[in-house]
Design a protein around this motif. Structure first.
Motif, PDB file in Angstrom:
ATOM      1  N   ARG A  17       0.835  -1.211   0.000  1.00 61.07           N
ATOM      2  CA  ARG A  17       0.000   0.000   0.000  1.00 61.07           C
ATOM      3  C   ARG A  17       0.862   1.251   0.000  1.00 61.07           C
ATOM      4  O   ARG A  17       0.591   2.203  -0.724  1.00 61.07           O
ATOM      5  N   LEU A  18       1.895   1.255   0.814  1.00 61.07           N
ATOM      6  CA  LEU A  18       2.783   2.407   0.898  1.00 61.07           C
ATOM      7  C   LEU A  18       3.481   2.643  -0.441  1.00 61.07           C
ATOM      8  O   LEU A  18       3.544   3.774  -0.926  1.00 61.07           O
ATOM      9  N   TRP A 141      -5.250   7.442   3.204  1.00 60.67           N
ATOM     10  CA  TRP A 141      -4.566   6.559   4.158  1.00 60.67           C
ATOM     11  C   TRP A 141      -3.133   7.028   4.367  1.00 60.67           C
ATOM     12  O   TRP A 141      -2.642   7.107   5.489  1.00 60.67           O
ATOM     13  N   LEU A 142      -2.445   7.352   3.262  1.00 62.70           N
ATOM     14  CA  LEU A 142      -1.056   7.799   3.361  1.00 62.70           C
ATOM     15  C   LEU A 142      -0.966   9.112   4.130  1.00 62.70           C
ATOM     16  O   LEU A 142      -0.131   9.272   5.017  1.00 62.70           O
ATOM     17  N   ALA A 146       1.269   8.536  10.502  1.00 61.63           N
ATOM     18  CA  ALA A 146       2.153   9.321  11.370  1.00 61.63           C
ATOM     19  C   ALA A 146       3.390   9.788  10.608  1.00 61.63           C
ATOM     20  O   ALA A 146       3.848  10.926  10.795  1.00 61.63           O
ATOM     21  N   ALA A 147       3.922   8.952   9.733  1.00 59.75           N
ATOM     22  CA  ALA A 147       5.108   9.318   8.964  1.00 59.75           C
ATOM     23  C   ALA A 147       4.811  10.518   8.059  1.00 59.75           C
ATOM     24  O   ALA A 147       5.619  11.447   7.962  1.00 59.75           O
ATOM     25  N   LEU A 154       7.771  18.660   9.471  1.00 59.63           N
ATOM     26  CA  LEU A 154       9.178  18.994   9.246  1.00 59.63           C
ATOM     27  C   LEU A 154       9.324  19.933   8.051  1.00 59.63           C
ATOM     28  O   LEU A 154      10.071  20.910   8.102  1.00 59.63           O
ATOM     29  N   LYS A 155       8.599  19.659   6.980  1.00 63.55           N
ATOM     30  CA  LYS A 155       8.643  20.517   5.796  1.00 63.55           C
ATOM     31  C   LYS A 155       8.197  21.936   6.137  1.00 63.55           C
ATOM     32  O   LYS A 155       8.828  22.907   5.711  1.00 63.55           O
ATOM     33  N   LEU A 156       7.127  22.063   6.908  1.00 63.19           N
ATOM     34  CA  LEU A 156       6.639  23.393   7.291  1.00 63.19           C
ATOM     35  C   LEU A 156       7.658  24.134   8.169  1.00 63.19           C
ATOM     36  O   LEU A 156       7.876  25.325   7.987  1.00 63.19           O
TER      37      LEU A 156
END
Length: 174
Positions: A17-18, A141-142, A146-147, A154-156
């Protein structure tokens, strides 16, 4: 099913799925900008008349045109694999990436132009609706993981830091 097998199956299914979600996300990331680029190229004088012609195609002709880039790029991808096979891996990988970008750009633009005709095909409309719903569920879902949330945070933070540093480095004007 025994507990270890259930755990293994769950792990494999989650990994698949990932992987699928990341592939789809990559496609989504490139689809719109590449389609816009192709629209600009299509607005050039020698190509300007193609858009209306493509939009006016009947459904099955539009389907054939939509599938054509994939068929035309197949020999290029095979040549890339041949290059990898003879030890020219860098050149082969570059050719695959270039073919993927070009193919995505052309297919994205062709889909924009042929979508109304394609959706007049009942079976295509059903498959497209199912695909869209499945893809959206996978991306939801992605994005709920949590990831994903951590990477977004982190990007923000990095973006805010970058902007703060950019403001600090600008000379003051009076």
């Amino acid at each position: 099913m025994k507990a270890p097998l259930r755990w293994l199956w769950s792990l494999l299914r989650g990994g698949l799925r990932l992987l699928l979600a990341l592939i789809i996300l990559f496609e989504e990331w490139g689809w719109e900008p590449l389609a816009r680029l192709m629209a600009r190229i299509g607005a050039l004088p020698p190509l300007r008349r193609l858009g209306p012609l493509i939009r006016g195609l009947p459904p099955y002709a539009a389907l054939l045109l939509f599938l054509l880039p994939g068929l035309l790029l197949l020999p290029v991808k095979l040549a890339a694999l041949w290059l990898i096979g003879i030890g020219r891996a860098g050149l082969g990988l570059a050719l695959i990436v270039l073919a993927k970008l070009l193919g995505t750009a052309v297919v994205a633009r062709l889909f924009q132009l042929t979508q109304p005709a394609l959706l007049r095909l009942a079976w295509f409309a059903r498959l497209y609706a199912r695909w869209s719903a499945w893809k959206q569920g996978l991306l939801d879902w992605l994005r709920a993981s949590a990831a994903w949330r951590g990477a977004r945070a982190l990007k923000l933070r990095l973006r805010r830091l970058w902007r703060r540093e950019a403001v600090r480095e600008q000379p003051h004007r009076y």
